[in-house]
Design a protein around this motif. Structure first.
Motif, short mmCIF file in Angstrom:
data_model
loop_
_atom_site.label_atom_id
_atom_site.label_comp_id
_atom_site.label_asym_id
_atom_site.label_seq_id
_atom_site.Cartn_x
_atom_site.Cartn_y
_atom_site.Cartn_z
N VAL A 119 0.88 -1.17 0.00
CA VAL A 119 0.00 0.00 0.00
C VAL A 119 0.91 1.22 0.00
CG1 VAL A 119 -1.74 1.32 1.26
CG2 VAL A 119 -1.80 -1.19 1.31
N MET A 120 0.76 2.08 -0.98
CA MET A 120 1.56 3.30 -1.05
C MET A 120 0.65 4.50 -0.89
SD MET A 120 4.24 4.60 -3.96
CE MET A 120 5.54 3.59 -3.29
N VAL A 121 0.96 5.36 0.07
CA VAL A 121 0.14 6.53 0.35
C VAL A 121 0.83 7.77 -0.19
CG1 VAL A 121 -1.10 7.83 2.10
CG2 VAL A 121 -0.68 5.39 2.44
N LEU A 140 -1.77 -1.09 -4.11
CA LEU A 140 -2.87 -0.16 -3.84
C LEU A 140 -2.26 1.20 -3.56
CD1 LEU A 140 -5.85 0.50 -3.26
CD2 LEU A 140 -5.44 -0.15 -0.88
N ILE A 141 -2.74 2.21 -4.26
CA ILE A 141 -2.30 3.58 -4.03
C ILE A 141 -3.44 4.32 -3.34
CG2 ILE A 141 -1.49 5.73 -5.08
CD1 ILE A 141 -0.59 4.01 -7.49
N VAL A 142 -3.09 5.04 -2.29
CA VAL A 142 -4.07 5.78 -1.50
C VAL A 142 -3.67 7.25 -1.49
CG1 VAL A 142 -5.02 6.15 0.83
CG2 VAL A 142 -4.67 3.82 -0.04
N ALA A 143 -4.64 8.13 -1.58
CA ALA A 143 -4.43 9.57 -1.45
C ALA A 143 -5.34 10.10 -0.35
CB ALA A 143 -4.72 10.28 -2.76
N PRO A 144 -4.95 11.20 0.32
CA PRO A 144 -5.77 11.72 1.43
C PRO A 144 -6.95 12.57 1.00
CG PRO A 144 -3.79 13.03 1.20
CD PRO A 144 -3.66 11.91 0.22
N ARG A 163 -5.07 -0.44 -15.67
CA ARG A 163 -6.03 -0.18 -16.76
C ARG A 163 -7.48 -0.19 -16.27
NH1 ARG A 163 -8.41 -4.74 -18.92
NH2 ARG A 163 -7.64 -6.74 -18.15
N LEU A 164 -7.77 -0.89 -15.16
CA LEU A 164 -9.13 -0.92 -14.64
C LEU A 164 -9.38 0.21 -13.64
CD1 LEU A 164 -9.59 -4.75 -14.06
CD2 LEU A 164 -10.41 -3.37 -15.99
N TYR A 165 -8.36 0.54 -12.83
CA TYR A 165 -8.50 1.57 -11.80
C TYR A 165 -7.36 2.56 -11.95
CZ TYR A 165 -11.48 -2.11 -10.00
OH TYR A 165 -12.44 -3.08 -9.88
N PRO A 166 -7.50 3.53 -12.83
CA PRO A 166 -6.38 4.40 -13.17
C PRO A 166 -6.05 5.45 -12.12
CG PRO A 166 -8.35 5.07 -14.36
CD PRO A 166 -8.70 3.80 -13.66
N ALA A 167 -6.88 5.62 -11.08
CA ALA A 167 -6.63 6.66 -10.08
C ALA A 167 -6.50 6.03 -8.70
CB ALA A 167 -7.75 7.68 -10.08
N PRO A 168 -5.76 6.67 -7.80
CA PRO A 168 -5.64 6.15 -6.44
C PRO A 168 -6.98 6.21 -5.70
CG PRO A 168 -3.89 7.73 -6.92
CD PRO A 168 -4.89 7.82 -8.04
N SER A 169 -7.12 5.31 -4.72
CA SER A 169 -8.25 5.38 -3.82
C SER A 169 -8.05 6.52 -2.84
CB SER A 169 -8.39 4.06 -3.05
OG SER A 169 -8.65 2.99 -3.92
N VAL A 170 -9.14 6.95 -2.22
CA VAL A 170 -9.08 8.06 -1.27
C VAL A 170 -9.47 7.57 0.12
CG1 VAL A 170 -10.08 10.29 -0.62
CG2 VAL A 170 -9.54 9.80 -3.02
N ILE A 171 -8.58 7.79 1.08
CA ILE A 171 -8.87 7.59 2.49
C ILE A 171 -8.50 8.89 3.19
CG2 ILE A 171 -8.36 6.32 4.59
CD1 ILE A 171 -7.72 3.87 2.93
N TYR A 173 -7.62 30.65 13.17
CA TYR A 173 -6.48 29.89 12.63
C TYR A 173 -6.40 30.19 11.14
CZ TYR A 173 -3.30 26.09 11.48
OH TYR A 173 -2.20 25.38 11.06
N ILE A 174 -5.20 30.55 10.69
CA ILE A 174 -5.03 30.94 9.28
C ILE A 174 -4.05 29.99 8.60
CG2 ILE A 174 -4.36 32.76 7.68
CD1 ILE A 174 -5.11 34.81 9.73
N ALA A 175 -4.44 29.48 7.44
CA ALA A 175 -3.56 28.65 6.61
C ALA A 175 -3.77 29.07 5.15
CB ALA A 175 -3.88 27.17 6.80
N PRO A 176 -3.09 30.13 4.72
CA PRO A 176 -3.29 30.63 3.35
C PRO A 176 -2.51 29.81 2.32
CG PRO A 176 -1.68 31.98 4.48
CD PRO A 176 -2.11 30.93 5.46
N ALA A 177 -2.65 28.50 2.39
CA ALA A 177 -1.78 27.58 1.65
C ALA A 177 -1.99 27.67 0.14
CB ALA A 177 -2.03 26.16 2.12
N ARG A 178 -0.88 27.53 -0.56
CA ARG A 178 -0.92 27.36 -2.01
C ARG A 178 -1.04 25.87 -2.37
NH1 ARG A 178 3.54 31.23 -1.71
NH2 ARG A 178 2.86 33.26 -2.52
N TYR A 179 -0.56 25.02 -1.47
CA TYR A 179 -0.53 23.58 -1.70
C TYR A 179 -0.69 22.90 -0.36
CZ TYR A 179 1.38 18.98 -3.09
OH TYR A 179 1.57 17.63 -3.33
N GLU A 180 -1.71 22.09 -0.23
CA GLU A 180 -1.97 21.37 1.02
C GLU A 180 -2.85 20.17 0.70
OE1 GLU A 180 -0.99 20.25 3.91
OE2 GLU A 180 -0.93 22.28 4.76
N PRO A 181 -2.26 18.99 0.48
CA PRO A 181 -3.07 17.84 0.05
C PRO A 181 -4.15 17.42 1.04
CG PRO A 181 -0.77 17.50 -0.50
CD PRO A 181 -0.82 18.74 0.34
#
Length: 382
Positions: free
Chosen positions: A109-111, A148-152, A169-177, A268-276
């Motif tokens: 499993v790769m996150v 299995l690839i997982v993304a947050p 080819r059947l599941y081209p995108a990671p699963s989301v947890i 609380y301030i988080a003016p993020a440009r990138y925050e997965p």
């Protein structure tokens, strides 16, 4: 079930792993935790010592997103395989992107917590330069070999698929947890929090990381009537760093100190440009802070209507929104309640339940068979 899990000691991945390991304990999961990046701090040692379902193995190998990492990545791979041979885990969970293509003896499993290429897209508004070509190739091979690839978040899933996919080819995108956390203790009620909070603004994150965009806070701090406090490391992994102007920089905070500051803060301030995902934002919401966030896809996905959003590249808009919130206690109280309520969708137990479903599918002989190249489960829906 026994899991060999990698982690780094430099940021949010460590907090994620501590939450996940603790929440996996009631499921009878034992974790062999392999650390990389730098030596554990005293606070981190105390955290892992509290988890009797975790055996920690420490290293300081550089990670694939660091400068000139590939010798260390290879040495770390040999070390990780030796741990796999020694402990014979049922599942390998990799929380870095550099080691998926090793000859693992168990399902992988790769996150994808984040990646350099999507960081460049979001922060620099351009593709990563040629210097990152080897990173692109190595990470692509690593992801394609994972079972299995997982993304947050769905936003991060799309980014990984865009830069490195398709993976299957059947599941081209990671699963989301979605990530989850039980830290800090959930505020008793948003009303109590609002009545007890102080007139101060809080933020947290690596001060040197352009993605966190702490510089935007620095640029407006002199123009807001409340003091702005920021927790986080100033120095980069290479030792360089400079504290931003106009902010009260607190440095790295241990959990007890962090909880105390979150309990005190009104905004609380988080003016993020990138925050997965943004575990620090979740912690602030659990404490009942009103949230002001960067207007990016991932944060909209997680927080919906429970925050005010600002263009990360527009300090004037950030200044206006913050000052309006300071002048409007009713809106602050409303946002505090919305954030506190939304945070309860992201408990560590729910995260662990979702991972258990994924693990059980991978160790089921009817689902997972050798060789992996024939029975890849990358992107398997859960």
């Amino acid at each position: 079930m026994k899991i060999l899990m990698t982690t780094d000691t430099l940021g949010g991945v460590w907090s994620y792993c501590m939450s996940l390991c603790a929440a996996l304990k009631p499921h009878g999961v034992h974790v062999v935790l392999a650390t990389m990046g730098r030596a554990l701090s005293l606070e981190q040692r105390k955290q892992v010592d509290q988890l009797d379902n975790v055996d920690v193995h420490e290293s300081t190998w550089r990670l694939c997103w660091m400068e000139e990492p590939w010798h260390d990545v290879a040495r770390a791979g040999d070390w990780l395989l030796s741990l796999a041979r020694r402990y014979r885990p049922d599942i390998i969970q990799l929380n870095d992107l550099g080691h998926g293509d090793l000859a693992w003896p168990a399902p992988v499993v790769m996150v994808g917590h984040s990646c350099v290429l999507s960081w460049w897209d979001a922060v620099k508004k351009q593709s990563a330069p040629r210097a990152w070509h080897e990173y692109r190739e190595r990470v692509s091979a690593s992801l394609k070999n994972a079972d299995l690839i997982v993304a947050p978040t769905h936003a991060m899933s799309k980014a990984l698929a865009h830069h490195y996919g398709p993976f299957n080819r059947l599941y081209p995108a990671p699963s989301v947890i979605y990530n989850g956390s039980n830290f800090p203790a959930l505020a008793d009620s948003p009303t109590d929090k609002f009545n007890q909070a102080e007139p101060l603004i809080f933020a947290a994150g690596r001060l040197w990381d352009e993605a966190k965009n702490i510089a935007a806070l620095s640029s407006i701090a002199a123009d807001v009537p409340w003091p702005v406090y920021v927790a986080g490391e100033v120095d980069q992994p290479n030792g360089k760093g400079k504290a931003p102007d106009n902010l009260h920089c607190l440095g790295f905070l241990h959990n007890t100190e962090m909880a105390r500051w979150l309990a005190r803060a009104s905004i609380y301030i988080a003016p993020a440009r990138y925050e997965p995902f943004g575990l620090a934002i979740l912690e602030a919401a659990r404490a009942g802070c009103a949230l002001v966030l960067g207007d990016i896809e991932s944060l909209r996905e997680v927080w919906g209507e429970a925050a005010e959003y600002v263009d990360p590249d527009n300090p004037a808009e950030l200044r206006r929104v913050v000052n309006q919130l300071i002048d409007d206690p009713q809106r602050r109280q409303q946002l505090s309640a919305l954030a506190w309520d939304t945070a309860q969708s992201y408990f560590a137990e729910q995260m662990a339940n979702d991972y258990i479903k994924a693990y059980e599918a991978l160790v089921n002989p009817a689902v997972f068979t050798r060789p992996r190249s024939v029975a890849s489960l990358s992107g398997m829906p859960i």
